[in-house]
Write a protein that holds these residues in place. Sequence first.
Motif, short mmCIF file in Angstrom:
data_model
loop_
_atom_site.label_atom_id
_atom_site.label_comp_id
_atom_site.label_asym_id
_atom_site.label_seq_id
_atom_site.Cartn_x
_atom_site.Cartn_y
_atom_site.Cartn_z
N ARG A 52 31.41 43.59 44.47
CA ARG A 52 33.01 42.24 44.94
C ARG A 52 31.52 40.93 44.58
O ARG A 52 31.65 39.69 43.98
N THR A 53 30.73 41.02 45.36
CA THR A 53 29.50 39.55 45.79
C THR A 53 29.57 39.49 44.44
O THR A 53 29.05 38.02 44.66
N THR A 54 29.34 40.41 43.48
CA THR A 54 28.80 39.61 42.38
C THR A 54 29.70 39.18 41.32
O THR A 54 29.60 37.97 40.81
N PHE A 55 30.87 39.70 41.87
CA PHE A 55 31.83 39.75 40.80
C PHE A 55 32.92 38.09 41.69
O PHE A 55 33.27 36.79 40.15
N GLU A 56 32.97 38.25 42.45
CA GLU A 56 33.59 36.82 43.14
C GLU A 56 33.85 35.75 42.73
O GLU A 56 33.78 34.47 42.30
N GLU A 70 35.78 45.48 30.24
CA GLU A 70 36.70 45.81 30.34
C GLU A 70 35.66 45.15 32.23
O GLU A 70 34.65 46.33 31.73
N VAL A 71 36.34 45.36 32.86
CA VAL A 71 35.63 44.45 33.81
C VAL A 71 36.10 45.69 35.58
O VAL A 71 37.71 45.96 35.67
N PHE A 72 35.04 46.74 35.86
CA PHE A 72 35.75 47.07 37.35
C PHE A 72 34.65 46.62 38.28
O PHE A 72 33.10 46.83 38.02
N VAL A 73 35.41 47.07 39.45
CA VAL A 73 35.01 46.08 40.59
C VAL A 73 34.91 47.06 42.86
O VAL A 73 35.98 47.67 42.36
N HIS A 77 38.70 45.90 49.18
CA HIS A 77 39.82 45.18 48.84
C HIS A 77 40.01 44.52 47.40
O HIS A 77 38.73 44.21 46.82
N ARG A 78 40.55 44.09 47.08
CA ARG A 78 41.44 43.44 45.67
C ARG A 78 40.93 41.73 45.85
O ARG A 78 41.41 41.26 46.40
N PRO A 79 39.82 41.41 45.60
CA PRO A 79 39.30 39.81 46.13
C PRO A 79 40.82 39.24 45.14
O PRO A 79 41.07 39.13 43.81
N ALA A 80 41.57 38.36 45.89
CA ALA A 80 42.52 37.42 45.57
C ALA A 80 42.21 36.79 44.13
O ALA A 80 40.93 35.98 44.04
N GLY A 81 42.83 36.05 43.80
CA GLY A 81 42.50 35.51 41.97
C GLY A 81 42.29 36.50 40.63
O GLY A 81 41.78 36.13 39.63
N ASP A 84 44.43 40.76 36.54
CA ASP A 84 44.92 41.89 36.52
C ASP A 84 45.06 43.03 35.72
O ASP A 84 44.67 44.34 35.95
N HIS A 85 43.59 43.31 34.55
CA HIS A 85 43.29 43.67 33.85
C HIS A 85 42.00 44.26 34.48
O HIS A 85 41.42 45.47 34.21
N VAL A 86 41.49 43.91 36.21
CA VAL A 86 40.08 44.91 36.25
C VAL A 86 40.33 45.45 37.00
O VAL A 86 41.33 45.47 38.09
N VAL A 87 39.76 46.24 37.51
CA VAL A 87 39.84 47.47 38.19
C VAL A 87 38.78 47.50 39.23
O VAL A 87 38.07 47.46 39.19
N THR A 88 39.77 48.07 40.37
CA THR A 88 38.77 48.39 42.16
C THR A 88 39.34 49.70 42.46
O THR A 88 40.17 49.75 43.02
N ASP A 89 38.46 49.98 43.33
CA ASP A 89 37.97 50.30 43.86
C ASP A 89 37.32 50.53 45.55
O ASP A 89 35.94 50.02 44.48
N SER A 90 37.39 50.76 46.71
CA SER A 90 36.27 50.92 47.37
C SER A 90 35.29 51.80 47.60
O SER A 90 34.55 51.94 47.82
#
Length: 188
Positions: A52-56, A70-73, A77-81, A84-90
């Motif tokens: 997340r720190t790199t992505f935000e 394709e972007v996976f983070v 939590h899903r960063p605000a903004g 939709d195509h960005v996939v996130t998971d903790s």
Amino acid sequence: MKIRARMSMSADGYVTTPSGWPALTADPAFVSGHSHGIQEFLAGCEAALMGRTTFEPALTNDRWPWPNLEVFVLASHRPAGAPDHVVTDSDPARLLEKLRAANRGGDVHLIGGPKTIGAFHAIGALDTLELVVLPLLFGGGTQLTPALDPGTGLTFESQRALPGGSVEIVYACRGTRDALPHKPAGQQ
């Protein structure tokens, strides 16, 4: 699919400048998206995997840094903004399975600092660590070690000189990859 981390570091072992910027940005030869072999590296990649720190910070860029990937983070939590195509998971293992399910055979660029790279190495998901060692001394910043120390299964693979005095060093990584569920060989 190979998961390949590529990052820059100063000759004295720092992956960020004392002010927190990626080491590469301090090199006078740096040209965003063009220098230090990045285009060659990205030619075989279809996805970007990062913390997340790199992505935000990318959310406020004038241009999207990964237009063809394709972007996976990895994020709690899903960063605000986030598009939709960005996939996130903790969870790194769950995010890895989502990445594998979406993969069409290309490599994955693991972007981030020692914590993110260490998390994926710990679950056996890191295939190579590619370091661009810059001819600069910082005397401070964030170090790559101890997150990845000599006992973490890194084996020297190759090196090459880059323009401007930098050196690229590639390590193969061994880990607990065989302990993780995989797709059949033809689907990796």
